[in-house]
Design a protein around this motif. Structure first.
Motif, PDB file in Angstrom:
ATOM      1  N   VAL A 194     -51.842 -37.726 -12.185  1.00  0.00           N
ATOM      2  CA  VAL A 194     -50.789 -36.932 -11.553  1.00  0.00           C
ATOM      3  C   VAL A 194     -49.572 -36.820 -12.469  1.00  0.00           C
ATOM      4  CG1 VAL A 194     -49.230 -36.781  -9.571  1.00  0.00           C
ATOM      5  CG2 VAL A 194     -51.601 -37.509  -9.238  1.00  0.00           C
ATOM      6  N   ILE A 195     -49.254 -37.898 -13.195  1.00  0.00           N
ATOM      7  CA  ILE A 195     -48.154 -37.832 -14.164  1.00  0.00           C
ATOM      8  C   ILE A 195     -48.448 -36.757 -15.210  1.00  0.00           C
ATOM      9  CG2 ILE A 195     -46.949 -39.078 -16.009  1.00  0.00           C
ATOM     10  CD1 ILE A 195     -47.367 -41.636 -14.370  1.00  0.00           C
ATOM     11  N   LYS A 196     -49.692 -36.720 -15.681  1.00  0.00           N
ATOM     12  CA  LYS A 196     -50.091 -35.708 -16.671  1.00  0.00           C
ATOM     13  C   LYS A 196     -49.881 -34.301 -16.114  1.00  0.00           C
ATOM     14  CE  LYS A 196     -52.332 -34.909 -20.663  1.00  0.00           C
ATOM     15  NZ  LYS A 196     -51.964 -35.491 -21.967  1.00  0.00           N
ATOM     16  N   TRP A 197     -50.255 -34.088 -14.860  1.00  0.00           N
ATOM     17  CA  TRP A 197     -50.038 -32.789 -14.227  1.00  0.00           C
ATOM     18  C   TRP A 197     -48.542 -32.506 -14.086  1.00  0.00           C
ATOM     19  CZ3 TRP A 197     -54.033 -33.872  -9.764  1.00  0.00           C
ATOM     20  CH2 TRP A 197     -55.325 -33.666 -10.262  1.00  0.00           C
ATOM     21  N   GLY A 198     -47.784 -33.543 -13.737  1.00  0.00           N
ATOM     22  CA  GLY A 198     -46.351 -33.358 -13.511  1.00  0.00           C
ATOM     23  C   GLY A 198     -45.599 -32.960 -14.763  1.00  0.00           C
ATOM     24  N   VAL A 199     -45.857 -33.658 -15.877  1.00  0.00           N
ATOM     25  CA  VAL A 199     -45.106 -33.374 -17.103  1.00  0.00           C
ATOM     26  C   VAL A 199     -45.560 -32.078 -17.761  1.00  0.00           C
ATOM     27  CG1 VAL A 199     -44.586 -35.803 -17.537  1.00  0.00           C
ATOM     28  CG2 VAL A 199     -46.652 -34.792 -18.541  1.00  0.00           C
ATOM     29  N   ALA A 200     -46.652 -31.493 -17.262  1.00  0.00           N
ATOM     30  CA  ALA A 200     -47.074 -30.184 -17.787  1.00  0.00           C
ATOM     31  C   ALA A 200     -46.102 -29.088 -17.374  1.00  0.00           C
ATOM     32  CB  ALA A 200     -48.484 -29.851 -17.288  1.00  0.00           C
ATOM     33  N   GLY A 201     -45.416 -29.282 -16.234  1.00  0.00           N
ATOM     34  CA  GLY A 201     -44.507 -28.251 -15.767  1.00  0.00           C
ATOM     35  C   GLY A 201     -43.057 -28.665 -15.683  1.00  0.00           C
ATOM     36  N   VAL A 202     -42.798 -29.980 -15.725  1.00  0.00           N
ATOM     37  CA  VAL A 202     -41.436 -30.501 -15.587  1.00  0.00           C
ATOM     38  C   VAL A 202     -41.165 -31.458 -16.744  1.00  0.00           C
ATOM     39  CG1 VAL A 202     -39.834 -31.772 -14.092  1.00  0.00           C
ATOM     40  CG2 VAL A 202     -41.611 -30.328 -13.073  1.00  0.00           C
ATOM     41  N   PRO A 203     -40.036 -31.335 -17.431  1.00  0.00           N
ATOM     42  CA  PRO A 203     -39.707 -32.293 -18.494  1.00  0.00           C
ATOM     43  C   PRO A 203     -39.749 -33.725 -17.953  1.00  0.00           C
ATOM     44  CG  PRO A 203     -38.179 -30.454 -18.535  1.00  0.00           C
ATOM     45  CD  PRO A 203     -39.006 -30.286 -17.297  1.00  0.00           C
ATOM     46  N   PRO A 204     -40.257 -34.689 -18.734  1.00  0.00           N
ATOM     47  CA  PRO A 204     -40.526 -36.032 -18.211  1.00  0.00           C
ATOM     48  C   PRO A 204     -39.316 -36.755 -17.628  1.00  0.00           C
ATOM     49  CG  PRO A 204     -40.764 -35.948 -20.607  1.00  0.00           C
ATOM     50  CD  PRO A 204     -40.688 -34.541 -20.131  1.00  0.00           C
ATOM     51  N   LEU A 205     -38.149 -36.628 -18.256  1.00  0.00           N
ATOM     52  CA  LEU A 205     -36.975 -37.326 -17.730  1.00  0.00           C
ATOM     53  C   LEU A 205     -36.475 -36.673 -16.443  1.00  0.00           C
ATOM     54  CD1 LEU A 205     -35.098 -38.066 -21.083  1.00  0.00           C
ATOM     55  CD2 LEU A 205     -36.601 -39.576 -19.770  1.00  0.00           C
ATOM     56  N   LEU A 206     -36.594 -35.362 -16.354  1.00  0.00           N
ATOM     57  CA  LEU A 206     -36.259 -34.679 -15.110  1.00  0.00           C
ATOM     58  C   LEU A 206     -37.245 -35.065 -14.013  1.00  0.00           C
ATOM     59  CD1 LEU A 206     -34.587 -32.610 -13.539  1.00  0.00           C
ATOM     60  CD2 LEU A 206     -36.132 -30.825 -14.420  1.00  0.00           C
ATOM     61  N   LEU A 207     -38.519 -35.194 -14.375  1.00  0.00           N
ATOM     62  CA  LEU A 207     -39.531 -35.637 -13.414  1.00  0.00           C
ATOM     63  C   LEU A 207     -39.170 -37.018 -12.869  1.00  0.00           C
ATOM     64  CD1 LEU A 207     -42.320 -35.090 -12.066  1.00  0.00           C
ATOM     65  CD2 LEU A 207     -43.359 -36.257 -14.017  1.00  0.00           C
ATOM     66  N   GLY A 208     -38.698 -37.904 -13.744  1.00  0.00           N
ATOM     67  CA  GLY A 208     -38.279 -39.230 -13.298  1.00  0.00           C
ATOM     68  C   GLY A 208     -37.128 -39.159 -12.315  1.00  0.00           C
ATOM     69  N   ALA A 209     -36.161 -38.292 -12.583  1.00  0.00           N
ATOM     70  CA  ALA A 209     -35.021 -38.148 -11.672  1.00  0.00           C
ATOM     71  C   ALA A 209     -35.475 -37.659 -10.299  1.00  0.00           C
ATOM     72  CB  ALA A 209     -34.000 -37.188 -12.272  1.00  0.00           C
ATOM     73  N   LEU A 210     -36.354 -36.654 -10.281  1.00  0.00           N
ATOM     74  CA  LEU A 210     -36.833 -36.110  -9.013  1.00  0.00           C
ATOM     75  C   LEU A 210     -37.648 -37.143  -8.251  1.00  0.00           C
ATOM     76  CD1 LEU A 210     -37.913 -32.551 -10.221  1.00  0.00           C
ATOM     77  CD2 LEU A 210     -35.845 -33.168  -8.949  1.00  0.00           C
ATOM     78  N   ARG A 211     -38.459 -37.906  -8.957  1.00  0.00           N
ATOM     79  CA  ARG A 211     -39.269 -38.942  -8.314  1.00  0.00           C
ATOM     80  C   ARG A 211     -38.398 -39.943  -7.580  1.00  0.00           C
ATOM     81  NH1 ARG A 211     -40.530 -44.242  -9.237  1.00  0.00           N
ATOM     82  NH2 ARG A 211     -42.685 -44.935  -8.842  1.00  0.00           N
ATOM     83  N   PHE A 212     -37.366 -40.446  -8.252  1.00  0.00           N
ATOM     84  CA  PHE A 212     -36.549 -41.480  -7.635  1.00  0.00           C
ATOM     85  C   PHE A 212     -35.628 -40.930  -6.558  1.00  0.00           C
ATOM     86  CE2 PHE A 212     -38.014 -43.890 -11.286  1.00  0.00           C
ATOM     87  CZ  PHE A 212     -38.253 -45.128 -10.700  1.00  0.00           C
ATOM     88  N   CYS A 213     -35.236 -39.666  -6.676  1.00  0.00           N
ATOM     89  CA  CYS A 213     -34.467 -39.054  -5.589  1.00  0.00           C
ATOM     90  C   CYS A 213     -35.297 -39.011  -4.308  1.00  0.00           C
ATOM     91  CB  CYS A 213     -34.027 -37.645  -5.980  1.00  0.00           C
ATOM     92  SG  CYS A 213     -32.640 -37.603  -7.143  1.00  0.00           S
ATOM     93  N   LEU A 214     -36.580 -38.665  -4.428  1.00  0.00           N
ATOM     94  CA  LEU A 214     -37.433 -38.615  -3.247  1.00  0.00           C
ATOM     95  C   LEU A 214     -37.768 -40.004  -2.722  1.00  0.00           C
ATOM     96  CD1 LEU A 214     -40.077 -35.755  -3.634  1.00  0.00           C
ATOM     97  CD2 LEU A 214     -38.064 -35.866  -2.187  1.00  0.00           C
ATOM     98  N   VAL A 215     -37.818 -41.003  -3.598  1.00  0.00           N
ATOM     99  CA  VAL A 215     -38.057 -42.379  -3.144  1.00  0.00           C
ATOM    100  C   VAL A 215     -36.879 -42.853  -2.298  1.00  0.00           C
ATOM    101  CG1 VAL A 215     -38.247 -44.778  -3.890  1.00  0.00           C
ATOM    102  CG2 VAL A 215     -39.609 -43.025  -5.022  1.00  0.00           C
ATOM    103  N   VAL A 216     -35.668 -42.528  -2.747  1.00  0.00           N
ATOM    104  CA  VAL A 216     -34.461 -43.034  -2.079  1.00  0.00           C
ATOM    105  C   VAL A 216     -34.209 -42.328  -0.751  1.00  0.00           C
ATOM    106  CG1 VAL A 216     -31.945 -43.118  -2.248  1.00  0.00           C
ATOM    107  CG2 VAL A 216     -33.341 -43.834  -4.172  1.00  0.00           C
ATOM    108  N   PHE A 217     -34.305 -41.004  -0.737  1.00  0.00           N
ATOM    109  CA  PHE A 217     -33.966 -40.243   0.468  1.00  0.00           C
ATOM    110  C   PHE A 217     -35.230 -39.666   1.088  1.00  0.00           C
ATOM    111  CE2 PHE A 217     -30.298 -39.899  -2.406  1.00  0.00           C
ATOM    112  CZ  PHE A 217     -29.350 -40.532  -1.612  1.00  0.00           C
TER     113      PHE A 217
END
Length: 301
Positions: free
Chosen positions: A22-45
């Protein structure tokens, strides 16, 4: 272990193993550091409103969030984006167990069992073979960043041990959720600095279903469901019964990456992966086996 708990453990293994695909699929469309930000935003809220804050000083939450959030996942997402095969990443990341041993010896003064030392040597030999193995589309920078991710995971383990040494109770789910308040801002700043608005803005404008699925999977299944069930199992059973299931994660990671991404390993990478996994097995089960055959027990070094 009851059948229901066994099925839960296997479900966690499946979710965490597929996580790398899933990470491989994710970074294909979203820059990896931005993907990290979005992941943790959804974890928190909105989880932060439903999961009780652990009774810990904020410094522990901050250190843990930076190590396991920005450090581990920032390096891992970037590694996979920059040429680390997803399946191989699932194996190499397990070297965190041995980096934890090294850091615990250096900073906490913990002593090693002979079986742990043997496991460390096997794992280092495996990493060396993977590092020199050619093919499989593995890049040197991807491999290096995966090692960095494993080291950051090990740092987070030392933070958890220090929490226990300070007399605080470790609540895994609460620790994961509340420490996730820390990574989004550093991730966003790093993303803007290193990835730039010219990559961030188009990725957000063209955010497709694959990217949405990847972020949701990483946040809700990989983190909330995975750590929630894992915490429940640890509360119901001894850690020695639960922890060995994590050894199956790279097996699922390799199979999933082969079936879903068409990845394969070179002979050297396969041998190195086998040595690393053998090192993990020796590190986890070696002391028990030696204690059963040596009348004097297992000495620490």
């Amino acid at each position: 272990m009851p059948l229901a708990d066994l099925l839960q453990a296997l479900a966690i293994v499946l979710v965490w193993g597929v996580n790398f695909v899933v990470i491989k699929w994710g970074v294909a469309g979203v820059p990896p550091l931005l993907l990290g930000a979005l992941r943790f935003c959804l974890v928190v809220f909105p989880a932060v409103f439903f999961v009780r804050r652990p009774a810990l000083p904020w410094r522990y939450l901050a250190f843990y969030g930076l190590a396991v959030g920005v450090g581990q996942f920032g390096c891992l997402f970037s590694a996979i984006k920059l040429g680390m095969p997803a399946g191989l990443a699932s194996v190499v990341l397990q070297s965190q167990a041995f980096f934890t041993l090294l850091l615990a010896r250096a900073f906490l003064g913990e002593r090693w069992r002979a079986s742990q030392l043997l496991g460390l040597l096997l794992a280092l030999s495996g990493l060396a073979l993977i590092g020199v193995g050619k093919g499989g589309n593995m890049s040197a920078v991807g491999f290096g960043l995966t090692i960095a991710a494993a080291t950051c995971w090990a740092v987070s383990n030392i933070v958890v041990r220090q929490i226990g040494r300070a007399g605080h109770k470790v609540e895994p789910l609460g620790l994961v959720v509340w420490s996730s308040l820390v990574p989004p801002i550093p991730f966003l700043l790093l993303s803007w600095w290193l990835e730039g608005g010219e990559r961030i803005l188009p990725a957000l404008r063209h955010f497709d279903l694959q990217s949405l699925f990847a972020v949701a999977y990483l946040a809700f299944l990989g983190t909330m469901l995975g750590y929630g069930l894992w915490s429940r199992l640890l509360a119901r059973h001894a850690a020695a019964k639960v922890a060995p299931f994590s050894l199956l994660v790279p097996v699922v990671g390799l199979l999933a990456s082969h079936l879903l991404l068409g990845e394969s390993l070179t002979d050297l990478q396969l041998l190195g992966s086998g040595l690393l996994m053998a090192g993990l097995l020796v590190g986890v089960f070696g002391a028990r086996l030696l204690a059963s055959v040596l009348p004097g027990g297992v000495r620490r070094v």
